[in-house]
Every structure is written in structure tokens, then in C-alpha cells.
Design a protein around this motif. Structure first.
Motif, mmCIF file in Angstrom:
data_model
loop_
_atom_site.group_PDB
_atom_site.id
_atom_site.type_symbol
_atom_site.label_atom_id
_atom_site.label_comp_id
_atom_site.label_asym_id
_atom_site.label_seq_id
_atom_site.Cartn_x
_atom_site.Cartn_y
_atom_site.Cartn_z
ATOM 1 N N ILE A 65 0.864 -1.183 0.000
ATOM 2 C CA ILE A 65 0.000 0.000 0.000
ATOM 3 C C ILE A 65 0.896 1.227 0.000
ATOM 4 C CG2 ILE A 65 -1.687 1.356 1.307
ATOM 5 C CD1 ILE A 65 -2.772 -1.243 2.441
ATOM 6 N N LEU A 66 0.587 2.172 -0.871
ATOM 7 C CA LEU A 66 1.320 3.432 -0.940
ATOM 8 C C LEU A 66 0.373 4.572 -0.616
ATOM 9 C CD1 LEU A 66 3.748 5.217 -1.634
ATOM 10 C CD2 LEU A 66 3.070 5.062 -4.049
ATOM 11 N N ILE A 67 0.706 5.319 0.448
ATOM 12 C CA ILE A 67 -0.083 6.497 0.831
ATOM 13 C C ILE A 67 0.750 7.726 0.497
ATOM 14 C CG2 ILE A 67 -1.190 7.730 2.732
ATOM 15 C CD1 ILE A 67 -1.483 5.054 4.176
ATOM 16 N N ASN A 68 0.234 8.563 -0.373
ATOM 17 C CA ASN A 68 0.954 9.749 -0.828
ATOM 18 C C ASN A 68 0.127 10.988 -0.522
ATOM 19 O OD1 ASN A 68 2.594 11.615 -2.108
ATOM 20 N ND2 ASN A 68 1.832 11.118 -4.159
ATOM 21 N N ILE A 69 0.556 11.741 0.490
ATOM 22 C CA ILE A 69 -0.207 12.919 0.926
ATOM 23 C C ILE A 69 0.642 14.174 0.822
ATOM 24 C CG2 ILE A 69 -1.418 14.010 2.855
ATOM 25 C CD1 ILE A 69 -2.841 11.546 1.712
ATOM 26 N N PHE A 70 0.119 15.134 0.060
ATOM 27 C CA PHE A 70 0.693 16.479 0.025
ATOM 28 C C PHE A 70 -0.258 17.356 0.825
ATOM 29 C CE2 PHE A 70 1.743 20.636 -1.571
ATOM 30 C CZ PHE A 70 3.123 20.584 -1.760
ATOM 31 N N GLY A 71 0.079 17.587 2.071
ATOM 32 C CA GLY A 71 -0.847 18.201 3.016
ATOM 33 C C GLY A 71 -1.185 19.644 2.688
ATOM 34 N N GLY A 72 -2.456 19.898 2.566
ATOM 35 C CA GLY A 72 -2.976 21.248 2.418
ATOM 36 C C GLY A 72 -4.117 21.354 3.405
ATOM 37 N N ILE A 73 -5.342 21.208 2.898
ATOM 38 C CA ILE A 73 -6.496 21.115 3.801
ATOM 39 C C ILE A 73 -6.430 19.807 4.579
ATOM 40 C CG2 ILE A 73 -9.024 21.074 3.916
ATOM 41 C CD1 ILE A 73 -9.064 22.634 1.295
ATOM 42 N N MET B 195 4.719 11.435 14.864
ATOM 43 C CA MET B 195 3.750 10.445 15.351
ATOM 44 C C MET B 195 4.082 9.061 14.809
ATOM 45 S SD MET B 195 0.224 12.660 14.898
ATOM 46 C CE MET B 195 -0.864 11.276 15.244
ATOM 47 N N LEU B 196 4.426 9.003 13.528
ATOM 48 C CA LEU B 196 4.757 7.719 12.906
ATOM 49 C C LEU B 196 6.067 7.164 13.459
ATOM 50 C CD1 LEU B 196 3.807 8.489 9.181
ATOM 51 C CD2 LEU B 196 2.526 7.076 10.800
ATOM 52 N N GLN B 197 7.077 8.054 13.625
ATOM 53 C CA GLN B 197 8.369 7.610 14.146
ATOM 54 C C GLN B 197 8.227 7.021 15.546
ATOM 55 O OE1 GLN B 197 10.749 11.180 13.815
ATOM 56 N NE2 GLN B 197 11.543 10.607 11.774
ATOM 57 N N GLU B 198 7.415 7.667 16.376
ATOM 58 C CA GLU B 198 7.213 7.176 17.741
ATOM 59 C C GLU B 198 6.536 5.812 17.769
ATOM 60 O OE1 GLU B 198 5.026 10.282 19.587
ATOM 61 O OE2 GLU B 198 6.807 11.525 19.997
ATOM 62 N N ALA B 199 5.789 5.507 16.675
ATOM 63 C CA ALA B 199 5.136 4.198 16.575
ATOM 64 C C ALA B 199 5.996 3.202 15.788
ATOM 65 C CB ALA B 199 3.776 4.361 15.903
ATOM 66 N N GLY B 200 7.219 3.633 15.439
ATOM 67 C CA GLY B 200 8.115 2.740 14.711
ATOM 68 C C GLY B 200 7.808 2.602 13.243
ATOM 69 N N VAL B 201 7.148 3.605 12.678
ATOM 70 C CA VAL B 201 6.763 3.558 11.265
ATOM 71 C C VAL B 201 7.589 4.571 10.481
ATOM 72 C CG1 VAL B 201 4.894 3.859 9.600
ATOM 73 C CG2 VAL B 201 4.417 2.881 11.856
ATOM 74 N N GLU B 202 8.262 4.115 9.422
ATOM 75 C CA GLU B 202 9.073 4.992 8.591
ATOM 76 C C GLU B 202 8.188 5.752 7.605
ATOM 77 O OE1 GLU B 202 12.846 4.718 5.441
ATOM 78 O OE2 GLU B 202 11.712 2.912 5.989
ATOM 79 N N SER B 203 8.546 6.994 7.318
ATOM 80 C CA SER B 203 7.832 7.763 6.299
ATOM 81 C C SER B 203 8.847 8.426 5.377
ATOM 82 C CB SER B 203 6.930 8.826 6.940
ATOM 83 O OG SER B 203 7.722 9.769 7.652
ATOM 84 N N VAL C 21 3.716 1.901 2.699
ATOM 85 C CA VAL C 21 4.708 2.950 2.468
ATOM 86 C C VAL C 21 3.988 4.291 2.529
ATOM 87 C CG1 VAL C 21 6.420 3.897 0.877
ATOM 88 C CG2 VAL C 21 6.074 1.419 1.015
ATOM 89 N N ILE C 22 4.500 5.209 3.369
ATOM 90 C CA ILE C 22 3.819 6.487 3.576
ATOM 91 C C ILE C 22 4.736 7.633 3.183
ATOM 92 C CG2 ILE C 22 2.681 7.984 5.254
ATOM 93 C CD1 ILE C 22 2.105 5.502 6.931
ATOM 94 N N ARG C 23 4.194 8.536 2.388
ATOM 95 C CA ARG C 23 4.906 9.754 2.027
ATOM 96 C C ARG C 23 4.085 10.945 2.508
ATOM 97 N NH1 ARG C 23 4.224 14.020 -2.513
ATOM 98 N NH2 ARG C 23 6.260 15.036 -2.452
#
Length: 373
Positions: free
Chosen positions: A298-306, A344-352, A330-332
Motif C-alpha cells: 500500500i502506498l499512501i501519498n499525501i501532500f498536506g494542504g487542507i 507520530m509515525l516515528q514514535e510508533a516505529g513507522v518509517e515515512s 509505504v507512507i509519504r
């Protein structure tokens, strides 16, 4: 929205276009009675997808027993993931020549375009460019006799056949306008006993113009169960045939993500646009839907705006806490509250990732090894 062939031919008949005599059947027993009356003909699977002929969904029968056997088999078929809902039984007509004729909306020039070719009976994409006539139409003028004369000349039709073509094209454009169509296609348009007959018909109408459709036009549901579920969640979703599930926020960034996956040798499993203002709860439901498709990655690709990056991180961690996620994710994250989301992800052991290129390459690699963590 696509229409079934029998629906298209009913409309064509009403607008004065010749079509083979035929009846549609949703029940095998009713079809049996009809087959005994006609004796021979053609049986066509009624599906909204293309390629039914190559899939065995169009068959000629020469006697009632053969027709019944074919009808029973075709009604049990699934073509490109779509179950056959009905069969159209038509008369068999002698074919002297097959032509191609269509009208579609060309978004590049913002006009209807008439497409015509002598190479009927095959996909128009397979026809050499030099054998195709493309004739733009001014929507303020519509199709006139001179358009028909030009098309007839391209198709080599003279005399009465040329006059028939001109009338047919005008009537086809009337259908195009009346039903707010994006595409009306006759393939093949056949010459049979000095007559032009629409042996097959396709039609796609604009869903956004539904309020302007004639009242008698039925609505055909085209969404898959997954696409319906996504609609309930409030995200745009289209199933594809790959193995990398994708979530992004915005149609443009989603398409770019799919293109990059393909560029680096991967195969996207879906298009999912979570929109510009999805909250953590909505994102969690969307992620849960992706997991249910059993992808290899799974690839999550977020360019945060709203859509804030911390909301995306929260959604992923919520799902991760509630259920075991056996597929690699995989999270971007880039944009609004990126630092909070990444932490938040790092504290849960998740790489982004911050680089989309790196995230896509990682997702493709994971998918190729079968989704091993």
C-alpha cells in the motif's frame, strides 16, 4: 454512463436508424420460446464492457437447439469481471461490407468530432491514422448534409448509399445531442442488401447532465461493490488490475502516483482520491478499504494542504491499533503539519518518506517480493 447494446439500438430505431430485428432476454426460458420461433440468428452478451466478441460473448446459431445451448452458456459468462445480465437475440443479416462511424466529444478542441473509416468491425485504435476521417463539428451548427457528403466520400459510398449515410449521420447527431452523449458509435455499420444497418451500437452519456436526459433513459449502475463502498465513505475510487493499492489526496497527485508506479515497473491496484479535506476517521475507513483488497503493498501519498499530515498519521495508527496489518505500507507525507505527522509515525516505529520517488520505488520493491515485511 454506458448503455447496453439493446438500449442503444432501441434509441437508434426511434431516431430512424436501421438496426437488425431482435429482442433482449433476461430469462433463459423466455429465450427458449423465442429461439424456437426464429430458428437461426445471433446471440450477444449484454455487458457494459468491451471485448465481448473475443471473450466468446457473441455467437451465431443455425437451429433452436444450438441457440439454446449457446444462450445458456453466455448467460453464465463473466466478461472482464462483469457478469452477463442479459442476451440480445438478433436476426442474422448478410454483410457485404463493414464500416465504422462514431461521434464523440474531443476535450482538446472542445467540440464533437465525427470519426469514420472503411475498417469497420475492429477496434478503431488498431486502424492506421491515414485510413480514418476525423471531422470536427461546430456545436452551434450541428451536422448538416455536407458533413454526410464528406463522410460518404471518405467511405466510398455513392448514389443511394451516400444519401442514406448523410441521413444516418444527421440522425446519429440528433441522438448525440438529445441524450447528452460523450460517445455514440456504430461498429460495424454494415452494407446489407443496399441498406446501411447498425449491426452494433455503443453509447456513453454524461452523468453530470443527468437532469437533462430524456425521462425514458434508464440508469445503469457501473460501480463495483468496492467502488460503491468507497462512495459511501466519500472518496473517489476506481478498481484497476495491479497489486499496489494507492491512496492520495487530489486527482492530479493520484494520477501522478499511478504513473510513477508504472514508470518504476509496478502495477497500481486502484485509483483512490481521498479529497482535500478528509479527516482521520474518513482516512481510516479508506485505508481499511484498501487493506480489504489484499494488495501486495500500500502506498499512501499525501501532500498536506487542507488534509493535514497529522490527520493521515493518526488514521494509519488508528487502523494499525485496531487490526493487524499484514501488508507493507509505504507512507509519504509532505505539507501541513508534516513534522507532527512524521513524529507520530516515528514514535510508533513507522518509517515515512518526503520524496515521492523514493516512496514509489520502495512500494514497487515490496510488491515484487510478494509483500514480505
Amino acid at each position: 454512463m454506458k448503455l447496453f447494446e439493446y438500449q442503444v439500438k432501441k434509441i437508434m430505431r426511434e431516431f430512424g436508424i436501421l438496426v437488425p430485428r431482435g429482442e433482449v432476454f433476461f430469462d433463459l426460458e423466455q429465450a427458449k420460446n423465442h429461439l424456437e420461433k426464429v430458428g437461426e440468428g445471433v446471440i450477444k452478451a449484454q455487458v457494459l464492457t468491451g471485448g465481448r466478441g473475443k471473450a466468446g460473448g457473441v455467437k451465431i446459431f443455425s437451429n433452436p437447439a444450438e441457440g439454446f445451448e449457446l444462450a445458456e452458456a453466455i448467460l453464465k459468462m463473466t466478461i472482464k469481471g462483469e457478469k452477463v445480465q442479459a442476451i440480445l437475440i438478433e436476426e442474422k443479416i448478410p454483410i457485404e461490407q463493414e464500416l465504422y462511424l462514431s461521434i464523440f466529444v474531443d476535450g482538446r478542441i472542445k467540440k464533437p468530432v465525427v470519426i469514420a473509416s472503411k475498417a469497420g468491425g475492429v477496434d478503431i485504435e488498431e486502424v492506421p491514422e491515414e485510413e480514418i476521417l476525423k471531422l470536427p463539428v461546430d456545436p452551434l451548427i450541428g451536422v448538416r448534409n455536407y458533413h454526410g457528403n464528406l463522410v460518404a466520400q471518405k467511405l466510398g459510398l455513392t448514389g443511394d448509399l451516400g444519401k442514406q449515410l448523410a441521413t444516418l449521420l444527421i440522425n446519429l447527431y440528433r441522438i448525440f445531442e438529445t441524450y447528452q452523449a460523450e460517445l455514440v458509435e456504430i461498429n460495424p455499420l454494415v452494407i446489407s442488401r443496399e441498406k446501411l444497418i447498425a449491426a452494433d451500437g455503443k453509447m456513453t452519456v454524461d452523468d453530470d447532465a443527468r437532469f437533462r436526459w430524456p425521462a425514458d433513459l434508464p440508469f445503469n449502475e457501473e460501480k463495483t461493490p468496492l467502488e460503491k463502498r468507497a462512495e459511501e465513505i466519500g472518496v473517489s475510487f476506481v478498481e484497476l488490475d495491479g497489486d499496489i493499492a494507492v491512496m492520495a489526496n487530489g486527482a492530479g497527485i493520484t494520477m501522478a502516483t499511478l504513473d510513477l508506479i508504472a514508470y518504476f515497473g509496478g502495477r497500481p491496484k486502484n485509483f483512490m482520491d481521498a479529497g482535500g479535506g478528509a479527516n482521520a476517521e474518513q482516512m481510516a475507513k479508506a485505508l481499511d478499504l484498501l487493506i480489504s483488497t489484499n494488495p501486495k503493498a500500500i502506498l499512501i501519498n499525501i501532500f498536506g494542504g487542507i488534509t493535514r499530515c497529522d490527520e493521515v498519521a493518526k488514521a494509519y495508527l488508528t487502523v494499525k491499533q485496531e487490526r493487524e496489518i499484514t501488508v507493507p505500507v509505504v507512507i509519504r507525507l509532505v505539507g501541513t503539519n508534516e513534522d507532527i505527522g512524521v513524529k507520530m509515525l516515528q514514535e510508533a516505529g513507522v518509517e515515512s518518506f518526503s520524496s515521492l520517488r523514493e516512496a514509489v520505488i520502495k512500494a514497487v520493491e515490496l510488491a515484487k517480493v510478494g509483500g514480505d515485511n
